[in-house]
Design a protein around this motif. Structure first.
Motif, PDB file in Angstrom:
ATOM      1  N   PRO A 251       3.866  -3.230   4.517  1.00 21.28           N
ATOM      2  CA  PRO A 251       4.308  -2.216   3.228  1.00 21.28           C
ATOM      3  C   PRO A 251       2.511  -2.291   3.184  1.00 21.28           C
ATOM      4  CG  PRO A 251       5.065  -4.602   2.569  1.00 21.28           C
ATOM      5  CD  PRO A 251       5.167  -4.529   4.084  1.00 21.28           C
ATOM      6  N   VAL A 252       1.366  -1.403   3.250  1.00 19.08           N
ATOM      7  CA  VAL A 252       0.295  -1.246   2.702  1.00 19.08           C
ATOM      8  C   VAL A 252      -0.038  -1.055   1.517  1.00 19.08           C
ATOM      9  CG1 VAL A 252      -1.775  -0.169   3.307  1.00 19.08           C
ATOM     10  CG2 VAL A 252      -0.526  -1.683   4.944  1.00 19.08           C
ATOM     11  N   LEU A 253      -0.748  -1.440   0.724  1.00 19.92           N
ATOM     12  CA  LEU A 253      -1.175  -0.119  -0.390  1.00 19.92           C
ATOM     13  C   LEU A 253      -2.447  -0.311  -0.934  1.00 19.92           C
ATOM     14  CD1 LEU A 253      -0.852   0.306  -3.633  1.00 19.92           C
ATOM     15  CD2 LEU A 253      -1.092  -1.981  -4.168  1.00 19.92           C
ATOM     16  N   TYR A 254      -3.148   1.480  -0.856  1.00 17.53           N
ATOM     17  CA  TYR A 254      -3.904   1.421  -0.351  1.00 17.53           C
ATOM     18  C   TYR A 254      -4.436   2.598  -2.000  1.00 17.53           C
ATOM     19  CZ  TYR A 254      -7.598   4.583   0.728  1.00 17.53           C
ATOM     20  OH  TYR A 254      -9.012   5.991   1.322  1.00 17.53           O
ATOM     21  N   ILE A 255      -5.717   1.416  -1.832  1.00 12.39           N
ATOM     22  CA  ILE A 255      -6.425   2.670  -3.635  1.00 12.39           C
ATOM     23  C   ILE A 255      -7.733   3.043  -2.846  1.00 12.39           C
ATOM     24  CG2 ILE A 255      -6.844   2.110  -5.523  1.00 12.39           C
ATOM     25  CD1 ILE A 255      -4.706   0.090  -5.991  1.00 12.39           C
ATOM     26  N   SER A 256      -8.303   3.414  -3.453  1.00 11.99           N
ATOM     27  CA  SER A 256      -9.297   4.206  -3.561  1.00 11.99           C
ATOM     28  C   SER A 256     -10.131   4.604  -4.642  1.00 11.99           C
ATOM     29  CB  SER A 256      -9.912   5.666  -2.767  1.00 11.99           C
ATOM     30  OG  SER A 256     -10.839   6.269  -2.671  1.00 11.99           O
ATOM     31  N   LEU A 257     -11.306   4.024  -5.009  1.00 12.59           N
ATOM     32  CA  LEU A 257     -12.033   3.817  -6.495  1.00 12.59           C
ATOM     33  C   LEU A 257     -12.936   4.541  -6.490  1.00 12.59           C
ATOM     34  CD1 LEU A 257     -12.004  -0.082  -7.446  1.00 12.59           C
ATOM     35  CD2 LEU A 257     -10.030   2.139  -7.892  1.00 12.59           C
ATOM     36  N   SER A 258     -13.345   6.036  -5.600  1.00 17.25           N
ATOM     37  CA  SER A 258     -14.477   6.205  -5.647  1.00 17.25           C
ATOM     38  C   SER A 258     -14.456   7.222  -7.193  1.00 17.25           C
ATOM     39  CB  SER A 258     -14.225   7.489  -4.385  1.00 17.25           C
ATOM     40  OG  SER A 258     -12.573   8.137  -4.374  1.00 17.25           O
ATOM     41  N   TYR A 348       2.930  -7.407   0.757  1.00 17.88           N
ATOM     42  CA  TYR A 348       1.903  -6.255   1.145  1.00 17.88           C
ATOM     43  C   TYR A 348       0.074  -6.394   1.959  1.00 17.88           C
ATOM     44  CZ  TYR A 348       0.148  -6.062  -3.951  1.00 17.88           C
ATOM     45  OH  TYR A 348      -0.034  -6.766  -4.841  1.00 17.88           O
ATOM     46  N   LEU A 349       0.150  -5.606   1.830  1.00 16.86           N
ATOM     47  CA  LEU A 349      -1.704  -5.764   2.241  1.00 16.86           C
ATOM     48  C   LEU A 349      -1.701  -4.750   1.487  1.00 16.86           C
ATOM     49  CD1 LEU A 349      -1.252  -5.017   6.801  1.00 16.86           C
ATOM     50  CD2 LEU A 349      -1.042  -7.313   4.893  1.00 16.86           C
ATOM     51  N   ASP A 391       0.338 -13.419  -5.975  1.00 16.69           N
ATOM     52  CA  ASP A 391       1.460 -13.242  -4.773  1.00 16.69           C
ATOM     53  C   ASP A 391       2.339 -12.744  -4.018  1.00 16.69           C
ATOM     54  OD1 ASP A 391       0.967 -15.864  -6.510  1.00 16.69           O
ATOM     55  OD2 ASP A 391       2.644 -15.898  -7.453  1.00 16.69           O
ATOM     56  N   ASN A 392       2.065 -11.515  -4.550  1.00 14.52           N
ATOM     57  CA  ASN A 392       2.838 -10.455  -3.884  1.00 14.52           C
ATOM     58  C   ASN A 392       2.311 -10.005  -2.557  1.00 14.52           C
ATOM     59  OD1 ASN A 392       5.132 -10.704  -5.609  1.00 14.52           O
ATOM     60  ND2 ASN A 392       4.484  -9.409  -7.397  1.00 14.52           N
ATOM     61  N   LEU A 393       1.092 -10.590  -2.431  1.00 11.57           N
ATOM     62  CA  LEU A 393      -0.411  -9.904  -2.075  1.00 11.57           C
ATOM     63  C   LEU A 393      -0.473 -11.164  -0.350  1.00 11.57           C
ATOM     64  CD1 LEU A 393      -2.948  -8.203  -1.059  1.00 11.57           C
ATOM     65  CD2 LEU A 393      -3.969 -10.078  -2.667  1.00 11.57           C
ATOM     66  N   ARG A 394      -0.484 -10.363   0.870  1.00  8.80           N
ATOM     67  CA  ARG A 394       0.036 -11.092   2.512  1.00  8.80           C
ATOM     68  C   ARG A 394      -1.765 -10.821   2.920  1.00  8.80           C
ATOM     69  NH1 ARG A 394       3.373 -11.908   6.075  1.00  8.80           N
ATOM     70  NH2 ARG A 394       3.132 -12.064   8.270  1.00  8.80           N
ATOM     71  N   LYS A 395      -1.923 -10.059   2.270  1.00 11.85           N
ATOM     72  CA  LYS A 395      -3.615 -10.015   3.237  1.00 11.85           C
ATOM     73  C   LYS A 395      -4.322  -8.953   2.073  1.00 11.85           C
ATOM     74  CE  LYS A 395      -3.245 -11.710   7.775  1.00 11.85           C
ATOM     75  NZ  LYS A 395      -4.713 -12.639   7.810  1.00 11.85           N
ATOM     76  N   GLY A 396      -5.605  -9.115   1.920  1.00 12.47           N
ATOM     77  CA  GLY A 396      -6.150  -7.675   1.538  1.00 12.47           C
ATOM     78  C   GLY A 396      -7.815  -7.618   2.023  1.00 12.47           C
TER      79      GLY A 396
END
Length: 844
Positions: A251-258, A348-349, A391-396
């Motif tokens: 699972p990949v959580l993608y967030i853009s703060l633009s 998730y990533l 703790d839910n984060l695998r890599k960021g």
């Protein structure tokens, strides 16, 4: 005897053939003993064999056996953690000792240091023939668009990033392109928003007909489209085991703060909340669209997430002033989303694009100090939940332009690994110089850092592909490549040098092909003219220099001094590279480099009210307007960015309006007026420099002379002092400089320019300034008297003695004061350098 000698020679040859190959340790030692100038050639001629390239080097004294690893480290070829750790410990410990010893003998000059960093050696693959500037990763190859393969960034990210990483690079360096690749490679969800532009017909490239495509469900269709994007990629070709193990598995959580910015604190909070709510809504919709069964342990978090989104949507209709009360709701959106993804899919990533935009917006906002502190507290809490207490984060991985010191904000986000453009400190620079001697591994940090910008091989292959529909490029390829290098090369990342700006290179090739298609001429001169017309500043138009302009407006004098040093340094370096050596009688010592020892800058606490040269240089370095020279100095990277500094320098000296007018003047406009004994434009330029002076008379004539000298230097770089017949020269051959002594005294200002017969350095201008008292600024007769006094002084004190070798001359007496200027002048000519001067009305 002859047969005996032949036998000995044959025995020696056989013995030589039986010699064991050099070990990696011996090879590295041999490299370090080689001179810096020969290092790159040695590496190119002596590559490490492929079967030994990924083998850890075990020290003979340690007794640890060498371990043979496959290039593709998958589940079937993994070495145990314990053995791998032991081998790594041996490898790391000994080179560190050698680095400290070898660093003492490193060359000190920037040129020698540059030679030790080599260009990229990564594998190259360029598909498609039609080069366009705005190409996305989701543009499939069958569309014919030219795409540079950067798929190894996925392997580099996985191997180089432990928990959280941050990549800060200038805009248009490939961040969004690579982020899209990471998302579509690792993500196990549909990612419909990223795949909408891929037509179903593109699936024919993976052997699927229209009937088979129409019968597919939405999940299978999305997977096939993503397989189509990575078909024949370097990642799949070189590392099929890695591809199979990680493709669409997380699972990949993608967030853009633009979009997280606003005119008030309330609007800022609403923008931040809208961003997080839209990401959460995307996950809810994809769960329902794919008919994914929500697990028992994720049912409650899923319902809670939907309630959070509904609650936020209800409160988002409130006025911005009342949104401050719902700041906690905005922050809880991410926590609810994070909990649901972890319960449903596992760790998730996290990919965050434009992470620095909210901080820059807060920094530049005209809010109260209380609102700024409150906004920073919101971001501090959010990033702490995202990166540290998660703790839910695998890599960021965070993408942005500026390196925001999150630890100094008190967020506790101190687990970030920074991947910088270039080393930040002098010690890091020397370490990179030594590691640059090793070949490109194609894995880990090498694969990650080399996936940004273009390297020389990729640019050349793009040109080769373009010849398929613009054949004349092949005949003039060498000249075109040289032009591209001059305009768009010069960036660094990690330990790789010679990187090209992707946006500008693509825009240039696109424009060049368009211009070549409109003409049938194949003459060398015509192609050269077309190539030069296609070479323009493309990248600089994609953003603004707002942070730099704030410094210009508040610290004009200091910025003028700094910009002049950078411009002179670039011009001297370019002249040396082009082999243009100035006249020995007029030569001056090379300008000193602009030092920058450290690139650590707290943008949040950066006080723009007080000028800081290291702070401004660091801002320009991160934004791409400067690059490191790898000793402890910075410089302008290429001709495109040089144009930006010309504009900034002119803006600081002349002001915005006059600077814009200066760029629109005809080539040689000021020089032509001087030949005709006209001083109107010269007076206008001299008056413009008063913006940097105070309203009183506590200044000497030399102070005014310095500011006028800056003004003349600014306009000269726009070609106003270039000979009108010089089409290929953008600035005067001789940049105006102050003369120390002339004749029987010291003149205020003297310079050498092109003569009316187009001879460099044969037209001299001597200017003597006289101050105008503040209480007589309206007395025109007094102004003329002061100007004539300066003109007489030039003749009496023989100031023209500094113009050795000049055949044409102009004396200018200039009365100058606050918002007032008056000039009188005389022209002279002589047949040779030893004859007497004769006054003339005009040099035409």
């Amino acid at each position: 005897m002859e047969s005996s000698n032949e036998g000995q020679r044959s025995y020696k040859k056989k013995k030589a053939k039986r010699l064991p190959p050099e070990s990696p340790t011996d090879r590295i030692s041999k490299r370090r003993k080689a001179t810096n100038s020969d290092q790159e050639n040695y590496i190119a001629d002596n590559p490490i064999p492929a079967k030994r390239r990924n083998r850890p080097v075990a020290c003979a004294r340690s007794g640890i056996a060498k371990q043979k690893l496959r290039p593709d480290i998958g589940s079937s070829s993994r070495v145990s953690t314990r053995s791998r750790t032991r081998a790594t410990a041996v490898v790391v410990a000994r080179p560190e000792k050698r680095i400290s010893l070898h660093s003492q003998s490193l060359p000190c000059t920037p040129e020698k240091l540059l030679e030790t960093l080599r260009p990229s050696g990564s594998p190259t693959r360029v598909s498609g023939t039609k080069v366009v500037s705005d190409v996305n990763f989701t543009d499939v190859d069958c569309a014919g668009l030219c795409k540079v393969d950067k798929s190894l960034v996925c392997k580099g990210f996985w191997e180089a990033i432990g928990k959280v990483g941050r990549i800060c690079l200038p805009r248009r360096s490939g961040k969004t392109y690579n982020l899209t690749q990471l998302l579509l490679f690792f993500s196990s969800s549909l990612e419909l928003g990223k795949l909408e532009n891929i037509p179903n017909s593109a699936l024919a490239s993976v052997g699927l007909g229209a009937q088979a495509v129409s019968e597919m469900d939405i999940v299978s269709l999305c997977r096939k489209k993503r397989e189509c994007l990575f078909k024949d990629s370097l990642l799949l070709t070189k590392y099929p085991g890695f591809f199979k193990e990680h493709f669409m598995k997380y699972p990949v959580l993608y967030i853009s703060l633009s979009e997280c910015k606003g005119a008030s604190f309330g609007i800022f909070l609403k923008a931040l909340g809208n961003t997080l709510a839209s990401v959460a809504q995307k996950w809810i919709e994809e769960i329902e669209l794919a008919s994914t069964a929500v697990s028992i342990r994720a049912c409650h978090p899923f319902e809670q997430l939907k309630r959070k989104v509904q609650a936020y949507e209800s409160s988002s209709d409130l006025p911005a002033s009342q949104m401050v009360e719902h700041a906690e709701l905005t922050q809880s959106l991410f926590q609810a989303l994070s909990t649901f993804i972890a319960k449903q899919f596992g760790q998730y990533l996290l990919l965050i694009d434009e992470y620095d935009i909210p901080f820059i917006s807060i920094h530049l906002a005209k809010w109260s100090s209380e609102d700024k502190i409150a906004a920073l507290d919101v971001m501090k809490t959010l990033f702490q939940k995202m990166l540290k207490d998660n703790d839910n984060l695998r890599k960021g991985l965070l993408f942005g332009v500026f390196e925001i010191p999150l630890t100094e904000m008190g967020s506790g986000a101190n687990n970030i690994k920074d991947i910088r453009m270039i080393p930040a400190e002098e010690s890091d620079i020397q370490g990179s110089i030594l590691t640059a001697a090793h070949p490109h591994s194609g894995c880990g940090m090498d694969a990650l850092t080399d996936s940004f910008w273009f390297n020389a091989q990729e640019v050349e292959q793009m040109l080769d592909n373009s010849t398929k529909w613009c054949t004349r490029i092949a005949k003039h390829k060498t000249f075109i490549l040289r032009t591209i290098k001059t305009w768009y090369n010069g960036y660094y990342i990690g330990r790789f040098r010679g990187k090209y700006n992707p946006w500008s290179v693509s825009s240039f090739i696109e424009a060049l092909c368009g211009l070549l298609s409109q003409t049938t001429s194949d003459k060398e001169a015509d192609i050269a003219a077309i190539t030069k017309s296609a070479a323009r500043a493309y990248w600089v138009t994609t953003g603004t220099t707002g942070l730099i302009e704030v410094q210009i407006d508040r610290h004009r004098l200091q910025f003028i001094h700094l910009a002049k040093r950078l411009l002179c340094d670039y011009e001297a370096t370019k002249a040396k590279a082009d082999g243009n050596s100035p006249d020995k009688t007029l030569s001056e010592p090379p300008p000193p480099s602009v030092p920058l020892v450290s690139t650590r800058l707290n943008l949040i606490n950066f006080d723009s009210e007080q000028f800081s040269e290291p702070g401004l240089l660091t801002l320009c370095l991160y934004a791409g307007y400067l690059t490191r020279r790898l000793s402890t100095s910075v410089c302008i990277p290429n001709h495109e960015v040089y144009q930006v500094w010309l504009q900034l320098f002119a803006r600081a000296v002349l002001g915005t309006e006059l600077a814009d007018n200066s760029t629109n003047n005809a080539r040689g406009a000021l020089l032509s007026e001087l030949w005709q004994n006209k001083t109107d434009l010269l007076c206008t330029l001299a008056t413009s420099s008063h913006g940097v002076l105070s309203n009183h008379n506590n200044y000497l004539e030399n102070d005014y002379a310095n500011h006028v000298a800056n003004t003349i230097m600014a306009v000269s770089r726009f070609g106003m002092l270039t000979h009108p017949k010089q089409r290929t020269v953008e600035v005067s051959h001789v940049v105006p400089t102050r003369e120390n002594h002339a004749g029987n005294g010291r003149c205020d200002y003297a310079m050498r320019l092109f003569s009316s017969t187009n001879q460099p350095n044969q037209f001299g201008v001597v200017i003597e300034f006289k101050l105008i008292e503040n209480n007589r600024r309206e007395d025109t007769k007094y102004h003329r008297e002061r100007a004539e006094e300066g003109l007489r002084q030039i003749g009496i004190k023989n100031y023209d003695a500094c113009l050795v070798g000049c055949l044409e001359r102009m004396d200018v007496g200039m009365a100058i004061g606050n918002s007032a200027v008056y000039a009188v002048s005389r022209l002279f000519r002589r047949p040779n350098a030893h004859a007497k001067w004769e006054e003339v009305e005009s040099l035409f």
